[in-house]
Design an enzyme around this catalytic site. Structure first.
Site, PDB file in Angstrom:
ATOM      1  N   LYS A 161       0.844  -1.203   0.000  1.00  0.00           N
ATOM      2  CA  LYS A 161       0.000   0.000   0.000  1.00  0.00           C
ATOM      3  C   LYS A 161       0.876   1.248   0.000  1.00  0.00           C
ATOM      4  CE  LYS A 161      -1.780   1.699   4.041  1.00  0.00           C
ATOM      5  NZ  LYS A 161      -1.577   3.121   4.281  1.00  0.00           N
ATOM      6  N   ASN A 162       1.892   1.272   0.901  1.00  0.00           N
ATOM      7  CA  ASN A 162       2.671   2.509   1.088  1.00  0.00           C
ATOM      8  C   ASN A 162       3.746   2.703   0.038  1.00  0.00           C
ATOM      9  OD1 ASN A 162       1.046   3.257   3.145  1.00  0.00           O
ATOM     10  ND2 ASN A 162       2.381   2.512   4.766  1.00  0.00           N
ATOM     11  N   ARG A 192      -4.402  10.263   4.843  1.00  0.00           N
ATOM     12  CA  ARG A 192      -3.183  11.026   5.118  1.00  0.00           C
ATOM     13  C   ARG A 192      -2.242  10.977   3.929  1.00  0.00           C
ATOM     14  NH1 ARG A 192      -0.312  14.410   8.838  1.00  0.00           N
ATOM     15  NH2 ARG A 192       1.846  14.245   8.183  1.00  0.00           N
ATOM     16  N   CYS A 219      -5.460   7.912   9.870  1.00  0.00           N
ATOM     17  CA  CYS A 219      -5.609   7.128  11.104  1.00  0.00           C
ATOM     18  C   CYS A 219      -5.595   8.028  12.351  1.00  0.00           C
ATOM     19  CB  CYS A 219      -4.437   6.162  11.237  1.00  0.00           C
ATOM     20  SG  CYS A 219      -4.478   4.932   9.967  1.00  0.00           S
ATOM     21  N   ARG A 241       0.119  13.983  14.013  1.00  0.00           N
ATOM     22  CA  ARG A 241       0.512  13.982  12.597  1.00  0.00           C
ATOM     23  C   ARG A 241       0.477  15.396  12.011  1.00  0.00           C
ATOM     24  NH1 ARG A 241      -1.289   8.659   9.665  1.00  0.00           N
ATOM     25  NH2 ARG A 241       0.859   8.836   8.906  1.00  0.00           N
ATOM     26  N   PRO A 242       1.362  16.260  12.493  1.00  0.00           N
ATOM     27  CA  PRO A 242       1.414  17.667  12.059  1.00  0.00           C
ATOM     28  C   PRO A 242       1.863  17.789  10.605  1.00  0.00           C
ATOM     29  CG  PRO A 242       3.323  17.126  13.377  1.00  0.00           C
ATOM     30  CD  PRO A 242       2.433  15.917  13.422  1.00  0.00           C
ATOM     31  N   ASP A 288       4.047  20.624   9.836  1.00  0.00           N
ATOM     32  CA  ASP A 288       5.034  21.715   9.873  1.00  0.00           C
ATOM     33  C   ASP A 288       6.224  21.456   8.947  1.00  0.00           C
ATOM     34  OD1 ASP A 288       5.563  19.602  11.654  1.00  0.00           O
ATOM     35  OD2 ASP A 288       7.028  20.815  12.734  1.00  0.00           O
ATOM     36  N   LEU A 289       6.630  20.194   8.810  1.00  0.00           N
ATOM     37  CA  LEU A 289       7.788  19.918   7.936  1.00  0.00           C
ATOM     38  C   LEU A 289       7.436  20.171   6.468  1.00  0.00           C
ATOM     39  CD1 LEU A 289       9.235  16.688   9.620  1.00  0.00           C
ATOM     40  CD2 LEU A 289      10.057  19.047   9.808  1.00  0.00           C
ATOM     41  N   ASP A 322       4.073  -0.136  12.249  1.00  0.00           N
ATOM     42  CA  ASP A 322       2.854  -0.706  11.666  1.00  0.00           C
ATOM     43  C   ASP A 322       2.650  -2.163  12.065  1.00  0.00           C
ATOM     44  OD1 ASP A 322       2.960   1.089   8.484  1.00  0.00           O
ATOM     45  OD2 ASP A 322       2.439   1.688  10.511  1.00  0.00           O
ATOM     46  N   ILE A 350       7.190   6.259  17.864  1.00  0.00           N
ATOM     47  CA  ILE A 350       6.900   7.182  16.761  1.00  0.00           C
ATOM     48  C   ILE A 350       5.575   7.914  16.940  1.00  0.00           C
ATOM     49  CG2 ILE A 350       6.589   7.398  14.251  1.00  0.00           C
ATOM     50  CD1 ILE A 350       8.572   5.076  13.956  1.00  0.00           C
ATOM     51  N   ARG A 396      -8.846  -0.605   3.952  1.00  0.00           N
ATOM     52  CA  ARG A 396      -7.982   0.439   3.381  1.00  0.00           C
ATOM     53  C   ARG A 396      -6.639  -0.143   2.987  1.00  0.00           C
ATOM     54  NH1 ARG A 396      -7.060   5.314   7.181  1.00  0.00           N
ATOM     55  NH2 ARG A 396      -5.627   5.768   5.458  1.00  0.00           N
TER      56      ARG A 396
HETATM   57  C1  EPZ Z   1       4.460   6.516   6.943  1.00  0.00           C
HETATM   58  O1  EPZ Z   1       3.957   7.546   7.715  1.00  0.00           O
HETATM   59  C2  EPZ Z   1       3.322   5.524   6.693  1.00  0.00           C
HETATM   60  N1  EPZ Z   1       2.246   6.149   5.936  1.00  0.00           N
HETATM   61  C3  EPZ Z   1       2.787   5.016   8.029  1.00  0.00           C
HETATM   62  O2  EPZ Z   1       1.861   3.975   7.741  1.00  0.00           O
HETATM   63  C4  EPZ Z   1       3.922   4.391   8.830  1.00  0.00           C
HETATM   64  O3  EPZ Z   1       3.423   4.055  10.108  1.00  0.00           O
HETATM   65  C5  EPZ Z   1       5.077   5.402   8.970  1.00  0.00           C
HETATM   66  O4  EPZ Z   1       5.500   5.845   7.664  1.00  0.00           O
HETATM   67  C6  EPZ Z   1       6.271   4.771   9.652  1.00  0.00           C
HETATM   68  O5  EPZ Z   1       6.726   3.706   8.904  1.00  0.00           O
HETATM   69  C7  EPZ Z   1       2.363   6.255   4.599  1.00  0.00           C
HETATM   70  O6  EPZ Z   1       3.374   5.917   3.999  1.00  0.00           O
HETATM   71  C8  EPZ Z   1       1.177   6.829   3.879  1.00  0.00           C
HETATM   72  P1  EPZ Z   1       4.084  11.010   9.559  1.00  0.00           P
HETATM   73  P2  EPZ Z   1       4.832   8.901   7.900  1.00  0.00           P
HETATM   74  O7  EPZ Z   1       2.672  11.432   9.798  1.00  0.00           O
HETATM   75  O8  EPZ Z   1       6.210   8.583   8.369  1.00  0.00           O
HETATM   76  C9  EPZ Z   1       6.438  13.679  12.376  1.00  0.00           C
HETATM   77  C10 EPZ Z   1      -0.187   2.892   7.699  1.00  0.00           C
HETATM   78  O9  EPZ Z   1      -0.857   2.309   8.553  1.00  0.00           O
HETATM   79  N2  EPZ Z   1       6.044  14.764  11.471  1.00  0.00           N
HETATM   80  O10 EPZ Z   1       4.896  11.822   8.656  1.00  0.00           O
HETATM   81  O11 EPZ Z   1       4.738   9.683   6.677  1.00  0.00           O
HETATM   82  C11 EPZ Z   1       5.258  13.015  13.058  1.00  0.00           C
HETATM   83  O12 EPZ Z   1       4.857  13.749  14.195  1.00  0.00           O
HETATM   84  C12 EPZ Z   1       0.472   4.210   8.024  1.00  0.00           C
HETATM   85  O13 EPZ Z   1       0.030   2.472   6.542  1.00  0.00           O
HETATM   86  C13 EPZ Z   1       6.358  16.076  11.831  1.00  0.00           C
HETATM   87  O14 EPZ Z   1       6.938  16.320  12.897  1.00  0.00           O
HETATM   88  O15 EPZ Z   1       4.044   9.504   9.089  1.00  0.00           O
HETATM   89  C14 EPZ Z   1       5.834  11.651  13.398  1.00  0.00           C
HETATM   90  O16 EPZ Z   1       6.626  11.762  14.567  1.00  0.00           O
HETATM   91  C15 EPZ Z   1       0.201   4.643   9.441  1.00  0.00           C
HETATM   92  N3  EPZ Z   1       5.999  17.089  10.993  1.00  0.00           N
HETATM   93  C16 EPZ Z   1       6.752  11.355  12.210  1.00  0.00           C
HETATM   94  O17 EPZ Z   1       7.038  12.627  11.607  1.00  0.00           O
HETATM   95  C17 EPZ Z   1       5.384  16.860   9.788  1.00  0.00           C
HETATM   96  O18 EPZ Z   1       5.132  17.830   9.050  1.00  0.00           O
HETATM   97  C18 EPZ Z   1       6.089  10.446  11.157  1.00  0.00           C
HETATM   98  O19 EPZ Z   1       4.763  10.902  11.010  1.00  0.00           O
HETATM   99  C19 EPZ Z   1       5.085  15.521   9.429  1.00  0.00           C
HETATM  100  C20 EPZ Z   1       5.434  14.492  10.284  1.00  0.00           C
END
Ligand code: EPZ
Length: 438
Positions: free
Chosen positions: A26-27, A97, A121, A126-127, A129-130, A312, A334, A406
């Site tokens: 999926k990802n 997301r 989810c 899940r901010p 800001d980045l 996950d 995480i 999903r």
């Molecule tokens: C990806 O999420 C996956 N989603 C997630 O899978 C997976 O759990 C995760 O990688 C870890 O392997 C997809 O690929 C679509 P994030 P990721 O929201 O890393 C911080 C599933 O079930 N952050 O970016 O993109 C945030 O707070 C999903 O398939 C910021 O600080 O997730 C967290 O600590 C669940 N600022 C970390 O990054 C930002 O602007 C990752 O969160 C964005 C994120």
């Protein structure tokens, strides 16, 4: 109508057997679909899992003016030409997301993108800001309205240097893709290293991109022209999270289970954790065989960005730990909301103590009893399926269509084929009487 699963538990007996085939990741697929915006011509995608998230991502592209043709199961042709909108349709984007990764390619190609604060989810804040910082670093202006963002780069994006304070996968992928069309060079440091990122970069490079270092902490992208998909075929890599979930299921309820069409190299942390729990695992080139252990040993699990133990798989692994002889700890590093599902496992008979929002203590071995369960997200939902199979008696899992469907293609048929007694049914959503109508 919403979908439920009705599962008859085995009460700890090992009745599963045979082979389960892993579907496309999926990802990985979601990002390849988003990457089609970077191409001047038609892109052919194969091995795409038929799950609601990928179908929704295709819907989003179509709704924005893209042309999506479903050739056959798992095979799609996508062409993004003139007249493509730059607003991610809120009603669709809000529900997933992953839609956020579209922002990089759209902004890089058209100089503008607007999008809602994406949903997805309930596993944590899940901010974004980045994303905002990154777009500004690449020369764009970001306007934040009530719950939407408008990002503009009239002169196009320019390459920039980033150091990510969190190794976000979607942030890494979004800016890797944005860098493909930016003027100059983009360098992403402290990048996420999930295998889906290198897989995407390899395909984009075959089509004309210049990406170095994907899969390592530093990715360098030299910006250039629109990519060419002609004569290329994107093949989705196997879903390592699905493979790991079936491994854990086999460890709990099979004498021997074969997990086929997977890439064991992407599951080292999970295989290591299961072997530490005393589970016999045989690794072949594209298959893993899990066999029954006389007893399951307690282990301490700490989730970590790849190649560490995947967040996950934290929920399915916690189900296994309820059947281990002794005390295990689960440290979710995480996401701050990703242990909430353990309340439901405790209601089934597990002994789980939350020490803080990131840490749980699991005392095993406890007998699980079937119950009515509400799936909170797709990964905990699959963990509930595993718990229901292990439990004594019948379980009913709600919200299947908005969570499990999903991310897991045709899962009940694949589970039934290895011996699981599972049925899908439709029910009226529970009436919510709430406040009387005014
Ligand atoms: C990806 O999420 C996956 N989603 C997630 O899978 C997976 O759990 C995760 O990688 C870890 O392997 C997809 O690929 C679509 P994030 P990721 O929201 O890393 C911080 C599933 O079930 N952050 O970016 O993109 C945030 O707070 C999903 O398939 C910021 O600080 O997730 C967290 O600590 C669940 N600022 C970390 O990054 C930002 O602007 C990752 O969160 C964005 C994120």
């Amino acid at each position: 109508m919403s979908n439920i699963f009705v599962i008859k538990g085995f009460g700890g007996e090992r009745r599963l057997h045979g082979t389960v085939k892993v579907a496309g990741a999926k990802n990985a697929a979601l990002k390849a679909i988003a990457a089609t915006v970077l191409f001047r011509d038609t892109v052919t995608l194969t091995g795409i899992p038929e799950i609601s998230d990928t179908l929704r991502m295709f819907d989003l592209l179509s709704d924005m003016g893209g042309e999506v043709v479903n050739i056959k199961k798992g095979k799609y042709e996508v062409s993004i030409q003139r007249g493509f909108a730059t607003e991610l349709t809120p009603a669709i984007a809000k529900r997933m997301r992953a839609s956020v990764v579209l922002t990089g390619p759209v902004l890089a190609r058209y100089g503008k993108v607007s999008f809602p604060h994406p949903g997805g989810c309930v596993i944590g804040a899940r901010p974004l800001d980045l994303f905002v910082d990154g777009f500004e670093k690449m020369g764009a202006t970001v306007t934040i309205k009530e719950d939407s963002y408008v990002v503009e780069a009239k002169d196009g994006l320019k390459g920039a240097n980033f150091f990510l304070k969190n190794q976000s996968v979607t942030v890494t992928e979004t800016f890797m893709m944005a860098g493909v069309l930016a003027k100059g060079t983009t360098i992403i440091k402290n990048a996420a290293m999930e295998p889906e990122i290198a897989h995407l970069a390899n395909f984009l490079n075959e089509c004309g991109a210049k990406i170095i270092g994907a899969g390592t902490p530093t990715i360098t992208i030299r910006g250039g022209k629109l990519l060419t998909g002609k004569g290329r075929l994107y093949k989705t890599m196997p879903d390592r999270i699905e493979a790991g979930s079936f491994l854990i299921l086999g460890a709990l309820a099979a004498r021997e289970l074969h997990i086929a069409n997977c890439d064991p190299a992407h599951l080292e942390a999970t295989i290591e954790a299961l072997r530490s729990a005393g589970i016999p695992i045989e690794v072949k080139k594209t298959e893993i065989i899990v066999r029954s252990a006389s007893r399951i040993l307690p282990v301490d699990i700490k989730t970590h960005e790849y190649p560490g133990f995947p967040t996950d798989l934290q929920a399915p692994m916690t189900v296994l730990l309820t059947q281990a002889d002794g005390e295990s700890t689960v440290f979710e590093t995480i996401f701050e909301g990703r242990l909430n599902y353990t309340e439901s496992l405790s209601a089934m008979g597990a002994s789980i103590t939350m020490m803080d929002p990131h840490r749980a203590l699991v005392r095993g071995k406890t007998e699980l009893r079937g119950r009515k369960l509400e799936s909170p997200d797709l990964r905990a939902g699959l963990a509930f399926v595993i718990a229901a199979i292990v439990a004594k008696g019948e379980s009913v899992i709600h919200n299947v269509d908005t969570t499990i469907d999903r991310g897991y293609e045709d899962v009940e048929h694949r589970l039934r084929a290895i011996g699981v007694e599972i049925e899908r049914a439709k029910v009226l959503p529970e009436a919510n009487y709430g406040e009387p109508a005014k």
